[in-house]
Scaffold this motif. Structure first.
Motif, mmCIF file in Angstrom:
data_model
loop_
_atom_site.group_PDB
_atom_site.id
_atom_site.type_symbol
_atom_site.label_atom_id
_atom_site.label_comp_id
_atom_site.label_asym_id
_atom_site.label_seq_id
_atom_site.Cartn_x
_atom_site.Cartn_y
_atom_site.Cartn_z
ATOM 1 N N UNK A 80 0.828 -1.204 0.000
ATOM 2 C CA UNK A 80 0.000 0.000 0.000
ATOM 3 C C UNK A 80 0.867 1.262 0.000
ATOM 4 N N UNK A 81 1.939 1.241 0.770
ATOM 5 C CA UNK A 81 2.856 2.387 0.798
ATOM 6 C C UNK A 81 3.438 2.650 -0.582
ATOM 7 N N UNK A 82 3.837 1.593 -1.270
ATOM 8 C CA UNK A 82 4.420 1.749 -2.593
ATOM 9 C C UNK A 82 3.380 2.219 -3.617
ATOM 10 N N UNK A 83 2.195 1.633 -3.583
ATOM 11 C CA UNK A 83 1.171 1.929 -4.584
ATOM 12 C C UNK A 83 0.444 3.254 -4.334
ATOM 13 N N UNK A 84 0.181 3.578 -3.058
ATOM 14 C CA UNK A 84 -0.681 4.718 -2.748
ATOM 15 C C UNK A 84 -0.084 5.731 -1.776
ATOM 16 N N UNK A 85 1.091 5.435 -1.234
ATOM 17 C CA UNK A 85 1.737 6.383 -0.328
ATOM 18 C C UNK A 85 1.183 6.393 1.079
ATOM 19 N N UNK A 86 0.422 5.366 1.421
ATOM 20 C CA UNK A 86 -0.149 5.256 2.765
ATOM 21 C C UNK A 86 -0.074 3.802 3.224
ATOM 22 N N UNK A 87 0.004 3.591 4.521
ATOM 23 C CA UNK A 87 0.094 2.241 5.063
ATOM 24 C C UNK A 87 -1.166 1.425 4.895
ATOM 25 N N UNK A 88 -2.303 2.099 4.744
ATOM 26 C CA UNK A 88 -3.586 1.425 4.531
ATOM 27 C C UNK A 88 -4.540 2.382 3.851
ATOM 28 N N UNK A 89 -4.932 2.057 2.637
ATOM 29 C CA UNK A 89 -5.893 2.901 1.914
ATOM 30 C C UNK A 89 -7.211 2.955 2.678
ATOM 31 N N UNK A 90 -7.690 1.810 3.161
ATOM 32 C CA UNK A 90 -8.970 1.770 3.870
ATOM 33 C C UNK A 90 -8.949 2.672 5.100
ATOM 34 N N UNK A 91 -7.884 2.588 5.887
ATOM 35 C CA UNK A 91 -7.784 3.405 7.105
ATOM 36 C C UNK A 91 -7.661 4.889 6.753
ATOM 37 N N UNK A 92 -6.838 5.211 5.760
ATOM 38 C CA UNK A 92 -6.665 6.615 5.366
ATOM 39 C C UNK A 92 -7.977 7.202 4.849
ATOM 40 N N UNK A 93 -8.673 6.451 4.012
ATOM 41 C CA UNK A 93 -9.947 6.921 3.460
ATOM 42 C C UNK A 93 -10.968 7.152 4.582
ATOM 43 N N UNK A 94 -11.063 6.209 5.505
ATOM 44 C CA UNK A 94 -12.018 6.350 6.610
ATOM 45 C C UNK A 94 -11.711 7.604 7.430
ATOM 46 N N UNK A 95 -10.442 7.804 7.765
ATOM 47 C CA UNK A 95 -10.064 8.976 8.563
ATOM 48 C C UNK A 95 -10.318 10.281 7.818
ATOM 49 N N UNK A 96 -9.949 10.340 6.549
ATOM 50 C CA UNK A 96 -10.165 11.559 5.770
ATOM 51 C C UNK A 96 -11.649 11.877 5.618
ATOM 52 N N UNK A 97 -12.446 10.863 5.350
ATOM 53 C CA UNK A 97 -13.886 11.076 5.161
ATOM 54 C C UNK A 97 -14.582 11.476 6.460
ATOM 55 N N UNK A 98 -14.075 10.999 7.580
ATOM 56 C CA UNK A 98 -14.699 11.303 8.878
ATOM 57 C C UNK A 98 -14.307 12.693 9.390
ATOM 58 N N UNK A 99 -13.277 13.278 8.821
ATOM 59 C CA UNK A 99 -12.938 14.658 9.145
ATOM 60 C C UNK A 99 -11.896 14.821 10.232
ATOM 61 N N UNK A 100 -11.487 16.067 10.470
ATOM 62 C CA UNK A 100 -10.449 16.367 11.465
ATOM 63 C C UNK A 100 -10.826 15.825 12.845
ATOM 64 N N UNK A 101 -9.854 15.232 13.510
ATOM 65 C CA UNK A 101 -10.101 14.697 14.847
ATOM 66 C C UNK A 101 -10.709 13.317 14.871
ATOM 67 N N UNK A 102 -10.951 12.740 13.691
ATOM 68 C CA UNK A 102 -11.543 11.393 13.632
ATOM 69 C C UNK A 102 -10.557 10.362 14.167
ATOM 70 N N UNK A 103 -11.094 9.268 14.679
ATOM 71 C CA UNK A 103 -10.257 8.185 15.180
ATOM 72 C C UNK A 103 -10.715 6.856 14.594
ATOM 73 N N UNK A 104 -9.758 5.978 14.330
ATOM 74 C CA UNK A 104 -10.078 4.638 13.864
ATOM 75 C C UNK A 104 -10.565 3.808 15.039
ATOM 76 N N UNK A 105 -11.556 2.960 14.806
ATOM 77 C CA UNK A 105 -12.032 2.064 15.858
ATOM 78 C C UNK A 105 -11.121 0.852 15.987
ATOM 79 N N UNK A 106 -10.283 0.621 14.994
ATOM 80 C CA UNK A 106 -9.334 -0.486 15.002
ATOM 81 C C UNK A 106 -8.653 -0.557 13.661
#
Length: 126
Positions: A80-106
């Motif tokens: 994921x780091x090589x292809x998209x520049x992030x450790x997890x596309x799913x986690x990054x997308x969830x955090x970005x969509x949820x907005x500033x201050x968002x937290x992952x549930x896991x």
């Protein structure tokens, strides 16, 4: 909306992923964390997630692909780091969509066929 805040599920997936891959991953996420309010995907991955959203009557949020590397994720997938520049596309997308201050549930969960990942973040965006 949940009492704690809006729960947004973000997806990441391989080009071989099917609608069933995403649906199975979402079902697994709901089993673990409970109901979600919206789905999210990077713009380049949007069509398949929009199809799932239509089938399940859940709104879908688009996230700019260029923003993915700006987010720190729990998972650090080398692929994921090589292809998209992030450790997890799913986690990054969830955090970005949820907005500033968002937290992952896991950390992200993977579909049974290993073609899709999903993570849920809680925030008050959208």
């Amino acid at each position: 909306m949940t009492a704690q805040g809006l729960r947004i599920a973000g997806f990441g997936f391989r080009s071989e992923a099917t609608l069933e891959s995403l649906a199975q991953a979402q079902d697994q996420l709901i089993d673990r964390y409970g109901a979600i309010d919206k789905l999210a995907a990077a713009r380049s991955m949007l069509p398949l997630v929009e199809e799932l959203g239509r089938l399940r009557n859940i709104e879908v949020i688009a996230v700019a692909d260029a923003e993915l590397p700006t987010v720190t994720t729990l998972t650090h997938s080398a692929q994921s780091l090589q292809a998209r520049g992030t450790g997890s596309v799913a986690e990054a997308v969830a955090l970005l969509a949820a907005g500033p201050g968002a937290t992952l549930l896991g950390p992200r969960l993977m579909s049974a066929d290993r073609q899709a990942t999903i993570a849920v973040a809680e925030g008050n965006n959208q």
